[in-house]
Design a protein around this motif. Sequence first.
Motif, PDB file in Angstrom:
ATOM      1  N   ALA A   1     -47.941 -14.303   3.922  1.00  0.00           N
ATOM      2  CA  ALA A   1     -47.344 -15.596   3.578  1.00  0.00           C
ATOM      3  C   ALA A   1     -45.861 -15.530   3.917  1.00  0.00           C
ATOM      4  O   ALA A   1     -45.293 -14.458   4.133  1.00  0.00           O
ATOM      5  CB  ALA A   1     -47.555 -15.925   2.104  1.00  0.00           C
ATOM      6  N   SER A   2     -45.232 -16.690   3.952  1.00  0.00           N
ATOM      7  CA  SER A   2     -43.791 -16.727   4.159  1.00  0.00           C
ATOM      8  C   SER A   2     -43.082 -16.336   2.862  1.00  0.00           C
ATOM      9  O   SER A   2     -43.661 -16.367   1.770  1.00  0.00           O
ATOM     10  CB  SER A   2     -43.357 -18.126   4.600  1.00  0.00           C
ATOM     11  N   THR A   3     -41.822 -15.988   2.998  1.00  0.00           N
ATOM     12  CA  THR A   3     -41.065 -15.576   1.815  1.00  0.00           C
ATOM     13  C   THR A   3     -40.917 -16.717   0.798  1.00  0.00           C
ATOM     14  O   THR A   3     -41.085 -16.483  -0.407  1.00  0.00           O
ATOM     15  CB  THR A   3     -39.691 -15.047   2.240  1.00  0.00           C
TER      16      THR A   3
ATOM     17  N   LEU B   1     -39.406  -8.960  -2.321  1.00  0.00           N
ATOM     18  CA  LEU B   1     -40.047 -10.236  -2.008  1.00  0.00           C
ATOM     19  C   LEU B   1     -40.473 -10.319  -0.544  1.00  0.00           C
ATOM     20  O   LEU B   1     -41.587 -10.778  -0.259  1.00  0.00           O
ATOM     21  CB  LEU B   1     -39.109 -11.392  -2.372  1.00  0.00           C
ATOM     22  N   PRO B   2     -39.645  -9.896   0.439  1.00  0.00           N
ATOM     23  CA  PRO B   2     -40.138  -9.929   1.828  1.00  0.00           C
ATOM     24  C   PRO B   2     -41.344  -9.031   2.063  1.00  0.00           C
ATOM     25  O   PRO B   2     -42.263  -9.394   2.793  1.00  0.00           O
ATOM     26  CB  PRO B   2     -38.924  -9.466   2.641  1.00  0.00           C
ATOM     27  N   GLU B   3     -41.359  -7.852   1.426  1.00  0.00           N
ATOM     28  CA  GLU B   3     -42.512  -6.968   1.587  1.00  0.00           C
ATOM     29  C   GLU B   3     -43.751  -7.560   0.936  1.00  0.00           C
ATOM     30  O   GLU B   3     -44.865  -7.448   1.468  1.00  0.00           O
ATOM     31  CB  GLU B   3     -42.190  -5.599   0.986  1.00  0.00           C
ATOM     32  N   THR B   4     -43.586  -8.206  -0.214  1.00  0.00           N
ATOM     33  CA  THR B   4     -44.717  -8.878  -0.867  1.00  0.00           C
ATOM     34  C   THR B   4     -45.252  -9.999   0.005  1.00  0.00           C
ATOM     35  O   THR B   4     -46.471 -10.176   0.145  1.00  0.00           O
ATOM     36  CB  THR B   4     -44.280  -9.424  -2.227  1.00  0.00           C
ATOM     37  N   ALA B   5     -44.357 -10.773   0.591  1.00  0.00           N
ATOM     38  CA  ALA B   5     -44.790 -11.863   1.470  1.00  0.00           C
ATOM     39  C   ALA B   5     -45.512 -11.327   2.695  1.00  0.00           C
ATOM     40  O   ALA B   5     -46.526 -11.894   3.129  1.00  0.00           O
ATOM     41  CB  ALA B   5     -43.584 -12.699   1.886  1.00  0.00           C
ATOM     42  N   ALA B   6     -45.025 -10.221   3.258  1.00  0.00           N
ATOM     43  CA  ALA B   6     -45.673  -9.655   4.441  1.00  0.00           C
ATOM     44  C   ALA B   6     -47.065  -9.128   4.103  1.00  0.00           C
ATOM     45  O   ALA B   6     -47.999  -9.295   4.884  1.00  0.00           O
ATOM     46  CB  ALA B   6     -44.808  -8.536   5.024  1.00  0.00           C
ATOM     47  N   GLU B   7     -47.224  -8.493   2.949  1.00  0.00           N
ATOM     48  CA  GLU B   7     -48.530  -7.944   2.592  1.00  0.00           C
ATOM     49  C   GLU B   7     -49.532  -9.024   2.233  1.00  0.00           C
ATOM     50  O   GLU B   7     -50.729  -8.873   2.459  1.00  0.00           O
ATOM     51  CB  GLU B   7     -48.380  -6.970   1.421  1.00  0.00           C
TER      52      GLU B   7
ATOM     53  N   LEU C   1     -48.124 -11.544  -8.023  1.00  0.00           N
ATOM     54  CA  LEU C   1     -47.524 -11.085  -9.275  1.00  0.00           C
ATOM     55  C   LEU C   1     -47.674  -9.579  -9.450  1.00  0.00           C
ATOM     56  O   LEU C   1     -46.742  -8.892  -9.892  1.00  0.00           O
ATOM     57  CB  LEU C   1     -48.168 -11.828 -10.451  1.00  0.00           C
ATOM     58  N   LEU C   2     -48.830  -9.056  -9.090  1.00  0.00           N
ATOM     59  CA  LEU C   2     -49.059  -7.619  -9.244  1.00  0.00           C
ATOM     60  C   LEU C   2     -48.196  -6.813  -8.277  1.00  0.00           C
ATOM     61  O   LEU C   2     -47.645  -5.769  -8.649  1.00  0.00           O
ATOM     62  CB  LEU C   2     -50.537  -7.310  -9.015  1.00  0.00           C
ATOM     63  N   LEU C   3     -48.036  -7.283  -7.042  1.00  0.00           N
ATOM     64  CA  LEU C   3     -47.232  -6.552  -6.072  1.00  0.00           C
ATOM     65  C   LEU C   3     -45.756  -6.568  -6.435  1.00  0.00           C
ATOM     66  O   LEU C   3     -45.062  -5.548  -6.284  1.00  0.00           O
ATOM     67  CB  LEU C   3     -47.431  -7.150  -4.672  1.00  0.00           C
TER      68      LEU C   3
END
Length: 425
Positions: free
Chosen positions: A289-291, A280-286, A270-272
Motif C-alpha cells: 500500500a502507499s504510505t 511506516l514506509p516499511e509497513t506500507a511496503a510490506e 496495526l500488528l506490523l
Amino acid sequence: MTQSPATPLPSPKERRRLREAKSLSQAEVAARVGVTRETVRSWETGRTTPRGRKRAAYLRLLGVPDQDLGADAGPGPGPKTTADDVEVGAEAEAEVVVEAEAVVEAAVETEATVTPRQEPYAEPETTTEPETDTEPETRSDGESEDESDDEDESPAPPPPILTPPQAFDALYAFCTPALVRQTYLLTGRRELARESVERAFQLAWHRWPEVAVDRDPAGWVRATAYEYALSPWHRLRPRHRHPEAPPADAADRALLDVLLKLPPMYRRTLLLYDGVGLDLPETAAETEASTPAAANRLLHAREAVAARLPELAAPDELNRRLAALAATERLRAAKPRAVRYGSEHRARTWTRAAIAFTVLLIGATSLSLHTAPDHYEPPMAPGATVRGLPPRSAPGPLSDEQLELHAFLKSQTVSGPERLVPEAR
C-alpha cells in the motif's frame, strides 16, 4: 600516530534496543551523530562499527555508561517494553535468538555481497556531512579528524561462510518463536499460526537462492506467513468452523476479540507498526500500500481499539499489551530439519505427480494416434443397394421336413393338443 584504545560497544541487538528505548528512529540518530541512515542501519546489523569521534557521539546518544558496556553485551532490561518483546517472545528463548541473529546476519551478509538489491522506500543517501560552525580539527601529523574517521569506518572482517542448511536453520531459529506469536495475534488460531509459519519456511527453503540474497530474509518469511494466514480459502476447511479456546485472562480475550474484528489489512498494519515495530514506509511496503493509505489504516485501527478498550488509546500501552498477549501463548513449531525435509518431500511429490500426469497425457495421445483412421472414408450415399446379403422373404408353406416333424410331435401328446409330458427312463 597513536590513538587511545577504542571504547567497547554493545552488541548490534543491544544497540537497537537502546535506540528504541529512547524512542529514537534511525534517521534521528543519523542526524545527531552526523552520518546517513544507512550507516546507522549497518551499525545495528553488525556490518560496520563506528570509530573515532562518531563512535563517542554514538555512545553518548545511546546513554549507557562506558563501564556498563561489554564487547558482547546482551540485551538488558529497558525502561519499557518495546517491539522486541513481540519479536523475541518468552524470556527463555532470548539467548538462543540473540545467538541465532548473529549467525543469520553473517549468512545474509555473505550472500548479499554477490547480488545486492536496493531496499524499497529507503531514504536517499547523502555524501556530505552536516555543516558545522567550526572547521575540523587537525591532528599533529597533519591529518584532519574527519578524514581519519572516514578511514576508521572500514567494513568489518568477512564473516564465515555457512552452508545453505546452516543458514536456513539459523534464520528459522531466530524468526520462528516471534513469528508464530505474531501470526496467532493475526488469526486467533494456534494451529493455523504454526501451519502458516511452517509453510512460509518451506517456501523459503524451496526458493532459498532468492531468499538468501534478500536484504531482509526475516521480512520475506514474515510477509509469506501473513499472506498464507490471511488467505480466505481457510474458511472452507472443516476445522475452521470450530473456534479454538480463547486466552484464559479476560483482558487478553477482550484485546484478541477486538483485533479479530478489525479488517484483515487494518489488523496486519496495526500488528506490523505497533507490534513488530516497523517504520511506516516499511509497513506500507510490506502491506503493498502507499504510505498515506497505511497511515490511514493505522489510525482507523487504533481508533477502533480505543473505542472498545479506552485504556489502550496510548500507542505505548497498546505495544505493551500486544507483547504481553503474544508472550502468554506457549506456541511451538517443528524443528528446522523437519521443515526442510517437508519442503523437499513436498517438492518431490509435486514433481512426481507432474511427471505421472505428463506420461499419462503422452500415452493417451499415442493411443489416439494409433487407433485413429489414417485416411478419409467417405460416408455411404443414402438409398444405395447393399450387395452380398440374401433378400428377405415372407413366411410361406411348410416344407416336407417341417410337416413330418409337426406330425411326430403331435403324435406324442397325451392329454390335449400341443402338450408334452416328460417321460421317465
